[in-house]
Scaffold this motif. Structure first.
Motif, mmCIF file in Angstrom:
data_model
loop_
_atom_site.group_PDB
_atom_site.id
_atom_site.type_symbol
_atom_site.label_atom_id
_atom_site.label_comp_id
_atom_site.label_asym_id
_atom_site.label_seq_id
_atom_site.Cartn_x
_atom_site.Cartn_y
_atom_site.Cartn_z
ATOM 1 N N LEU A 157 -21.704 38.718 -76.532
ATOM 2 C CA LEU A 157 -20.408 39.273 -76.917
ATOM 3 C C LEU A 157 -20.526 40.759 -77.222
ATOM 4 C CD1 LEU A 157 -17.437 38.859 -77.549
ATOM 5 C CD2 LEU A 157 -18.086 38.189 -79.881
ATOM 6 N N GLU A 158 -21.615 41.154 -77.884
ATOM 7 C CA GLU A 158 -21.816 42.566 -78.183
ATOM 8 C C GLU A 158 -22.017 43.382 -76.912
ATOM 9 O OE1 GLU A 158 -24.811 45.450 -80.817
ATOM 10 O OE2 GLU A 158 -25.116 43.263 -80.748
ATOM 11 N N LEU A 159 -22.776 42.839 -75.972
ATOM 12 C CA LEU A 159 -22.967 43.534 -74.701
ATOM 13 C C LEU A 159 -21.646 43.675 -73.951
ATOM 14 C CD1 LEU A 159 -26.269 41.868 -73.416
ATOM 15 C CD2 LEU A 159 -25.994 44.223 -74.182
ATOM 16 N N TRP A 160 -20.850 42.613 -73.948
ATOM 17 C CA TRP A 160 -19.574 42.662 -73.248
ATOM 18 C C TRP A 160 -18.625 43.679 -73.871
ATOM 19 C CZ3 TRP A 160 -17.079 41.816 -68.992
ATOM 20 C CH2 TRP A 160 -15.688 41.786 -69.007
ATOM 21 N N ASN A 161 -18.531 43.684 -75.208
ATOM 22 C CA ASN A 161 -17.644 44.636 -75.879
ATOM 23 C C ASN A 161 -18.066 46.080 -75.608
ATOM 24 O OD1 ASN A 161 -16.053 42.585 -76.963
ATOM 25 N ND2 ASN A 161 -17.273 42.448 -78.835
ATOM 26 N N ASN A 162 -19.363 46.356 -75.692
ATOM 27 C CA ASN A 162 -19.849 47.714 -75.435
ATOM 28 C C ASN A 162 -19.614 48.110 -73.974
ATOM 29 O OD1 ASN A 162 -20.713 47.961 -78.074
ATOM 30 N ND2 ASN A 162 -22.795 47.263 -77.620
ATOM 31 N N LEU A 163 -19.830 47.163 -73.063
ATOM 32 C CA LEU A 163 -19.657 47.450 -71.640
ATOM 33 C C LEU A 163 -18.210 47.781 -71.324
ATOM 34 C CD1 LEU A 163 -20.647 47.467 -68.686
ATOM 35 C CD2 LEU A 163 -20.216 44.993 -68.630
#
Length: 511
Positions: A157-163
């Motif tokens: 989820l953190e990777l998706w939000n940052n991306l």
């Protein structure tokens, strides 16, 4: 980057009615106060608290608590506020008799107020070009590929939000910045001398962005192309699992809907960097727009500089250049200096008779015979009135030209008669011929090669057939003005119109 609209998303937005209602000032004041209290973590408010907050702003002089209650009920009807019964103890008779409620701003209205607050700060397109976002997106995609679906809790989820935040910021900020260079204000600034102070920084800013885009976008494009559908689906599932671990009390979204939303956003990301089908990527469009902006700035600067130079006297420079030409002894050196000083002049088409002395393509233009051409003055000053001149008698020149044409035509006919008598002639069989005869033979070769039958008929009624050598033999055509190497063509001459050809021979003998 968003999915296609449906009927629900195209409904009328009743929550926006308060923005243009009759009592818009009162409604917007209430909504702005509730939004500010929401940001301060004060959620459910009583009508008295709202009324006292509005009166503290000193904007509504004659506003009463009863009017505030009516406005609150109207906002509840429009869906901007949620209301609930206030179970607190009444202190006065008025509070006991009045229906007591508390009010909370809805999520839809929060976004509306947030939008209105942002609109108040808009002073143009704004935006910026941030090349570091390419590195952020590329690094996140590399991590997703390396993880291969094995994520710790909350990591996906953190990777998706940052991306997606980086991608959205890159897209919106860059597009807004390029659009800011196309506004009327920017056009007016680019036409003034003050723009010269900004042109270096803006040009360097755009060039750095284009260079970073060209160097780093290939990493992102390669990572997106190398990711398989299985890797992408595992990543989406990990993001959905992380979302499910967050306890939410409002309306829940099904995993299928979450997966479709993630797939739509990922598809927008892929199309932006890679493109899809026959359509190019938006990244290429952004690169092209950035380059066009650089060219536009350069053209504006050139126009400004030319306008400034137009008012400066260049007498000393031209005098120095003239003395420089005067000191040169060789014509070729003067030609070189003129090329460096003035460059190529714009072409001018002048009408005249081209009397070339040679057909050689290697002959310099400086050795050609000049063509005199009288040019009329373009001065706006009117010339003095002159008397009308008589028409010049050119009958002698015309008669001389007719006689020269008759002689040339007679020589061409004599050569044609000689060829018809021979019936078949090869290039290698010809003796030394005149320049006019050489041009006549080349004309025959051109007409035959342009025909599908390799033949043509002359006005005198003679059919000339051209045959190319079987083995590609070559021959030397000798003429008064030089030697010409070409294929050893074979000509066949045949009289097609006997009567016309006989009349021509009789007329030629009589003359």
């Amino acid at each position: 980057m968003s999915k296609n609209p449906n009927l629900q998303s195209l409904r009328s937005v009743k929550e926006l009615k308060y923005v243009n209602a009759d009592n818009v000032t009162r409604y917007r004041a209430i909504m702005r106060y509730l939004y500010q209290q929401y940001q301060k973590l004060n959620y459910w408010l009583k009508p008295e608290q709202i009324y006292n907050g509005l009166m503290a702003w000193n904007l509504l002089k004659t506003y009463t608590l009863e009017q505030c209650q009516i406005d609150l009920d109207q906002l509840v009807e429009w869906g901007n506020l949620n209301s609930r019964h206030d179970g607190g103890r009444a202190v006065t008779v008025e509070e006991y008799l009045r229906k007591k409620s508390q009010y909370l701003i809805t999520p839809y209205s929060i976004e509306i107020e947030r939008l209105l607050g942002n609109l108040e700060t808009v002073r143009g397109y704004g935006g910026s070009l941030e090349p570091t976002l390419f590195d952020t997106i590329g690094n996140i995609l590399s991590i997703i590929r390396e993880k291969a679906g094995l994520y710790t809790a909350g990591e996906a989820l953190e990777l998706w939000n940052n991306l997606f935040e980086s991608f959205q910021k890159l897209h919106e900020a860059s597009v807004d910045y390029i659009a800011s260079l196309q506004t009327g204000t920017a056009e007016e600034l680019m036409a003034t001398d003050a723009f010269l102070l900004y042109k270096d920084s803006i040009t360097r800013y755009l060039q750095d962005f284009v260079q970073a885009l060209q160097r780093r976008s290939y990493k992102i494009e390669g990572a997106l192309k190398q990711m398989t559908d299985e890797e992408t689906q595992r990543f989406f599932q990990a993001v959905i699992d992380d979302e499910g671990r967050i306890p939410k009390l409002d309306e829940q979204v099904s995993p299928e809907q979450q997966f479709d939303e993630l797939a739509d956003k990922w598809d927008g990301l892929y199309r932006w960097f890679v493109g899809k089908g026959d359509s190019g990527s938006e990244l290429m469009m952004l690169e092209r727009a950035s380059k066009d902006a650089i060219m536009k700035i350069v053209r504006s600067v050139v126009r400004i500089q030319e306008r400034k130079r137009s008012g400066i006297s260049r007498r000393k420079e031209l005098d120095y250049l003239g003395q420089w030409f005067y000191r040169l002894d060789k014509l070729n050196e003067a030609h070189k200096l003129a090329a460096y000083a003035f460059g190529l002049f714009s072409a001018r088409h002048l009408q005249g008779e081209d009397n070339r002395e040679s057909d050689s393509q290697e002959q310099s233009m400086w050795k050609e015979v000049p063509i005199p051409r009288t040019l009329r003055s373009r001065s706006r000053k009117k010339n003095e009135r002159q008397d009308t001149e008589a028409v010049i008698d050119r009958s002698r020149q015309k008669e001389a030209m007719r006689e020269a044409f008759r002689l040339q035509h007679r020589r061409e006919l004599e050569f044609l008669i000689k060829m018809v008598a021979a019936e078949e002639v090869r290039i290698s069989q010809l003796d030394v011929i005149s320049t006019e005869t050489r041009l006549q033979i080349l004309y025959w070769i051109g007409r035959c090669n342009a025909s599908s039958t390799s033949s043509f008929q002359t006005p005198e009624g003679i059919e000339i057939q051209l045959h190319q050598p079987a083995q590609g033999e070559r021959a030397i055509l000798l003429s008064e003005d030089g030697r010409l190497e070409l294929l050893d063509y074979r000509f066949n001459f045949r009289v097609v119109n006997e009567s016309a050809w006989g009349d021509l021979l009789i007329g030629l003998e009589a003359s």
